[in-house]
Write a protein that holds these residues in place. Sequence first.
Motif, short mmCIF file in Angstrom:
data_model
loop_
_atom_site.label_atom_id
_atom_site.label_comp_id
_atom_site.label_asym_id
_atom_site.label_seq_id
_atom_site.Cartn_x
_atom_site.Cartn_y
_atom_site.Cartn_z
N ASP A 120 0.71 -1.17 -0.03
CA ASP A 120 0.05 0.10 -0.07
C ASP A 120 0.85 1.30 0.06
N ASP A 121 2.05 1.14 0.55
CA ASP A 121 2.91 2.20 0.69
C ASP A 121 4.00 2.51 -0.53
N ASP A 122 3.86 1.39 -1.30
CA ASP A 122 4.66 1.67 -2.73
C ASP A 122 4.15 2.26 -3.64
N ARG A 123 5.05 3.12 -4.14
CA ARG A 123 4.77 4.11 -5.27
C ARG A 123 4.54 3.17 -6.51
N VAL A 124 3.54 3.40 -7.30
CA VAL A 124 3.00 2.66 -8.64
C VAL A 124 3.70 3.85 -9.73
#
Length: 188
Positions: free
Chosen positions: A102-106
């Motif tokens: 959820d905190d990873d940048r896409v």
Amino acid sequence: MTGTRADTCADTCADDAARAAHLRAGLRASLLPIVEDLFTAMVDGEPGLLTPADGAGGSDGASAGDVRARVDIVGPHPSRLAVTTARPTAERLARALLQLGDDDRVTPDDVHDALGEVANVVGGNLKGTLPEGASLTLPVVDVVDVVDVVDGARAPDDPRRGAHHQHLLWRGSPLVLSLWTPMNGEQL
């Protein structure tokens, strides 16, 4: 994935046009089971989060700014498969397919890779239902331009030119798979 080699209807189809129509119908019938299997196996890990929606067969419903990935099946029975969705849905799809937290940048590359992979896997499974001799192009991923929306008569996957559009909802968000098979000498 779902799908078996198409019956060429050599004994039952009267001519090349009838055989082509038979193959188009087989591709259309295979589309939904293939994409459902893909989302169950590679995206969600469970069935039921991708469901058919109203609008199947009509337009692709694309809006300027949507993301579209396409692959071409080339050979004796050419077709084009396109996957179109809004950017936020494409980003959620990338997060799920690439198993990002959820905190990873896409990133835009993540979106490109994920939507391209969906088009590639579905297109490859559709190709597998055809008689021998077909091959699959690499995915092309782009952003839908306002010209594509306003002047759809020029787009090869425009419904007025015989495209089939399978409207789906993935986790409540629209996703459209378009399948176009050229007729009457048209080219991909």
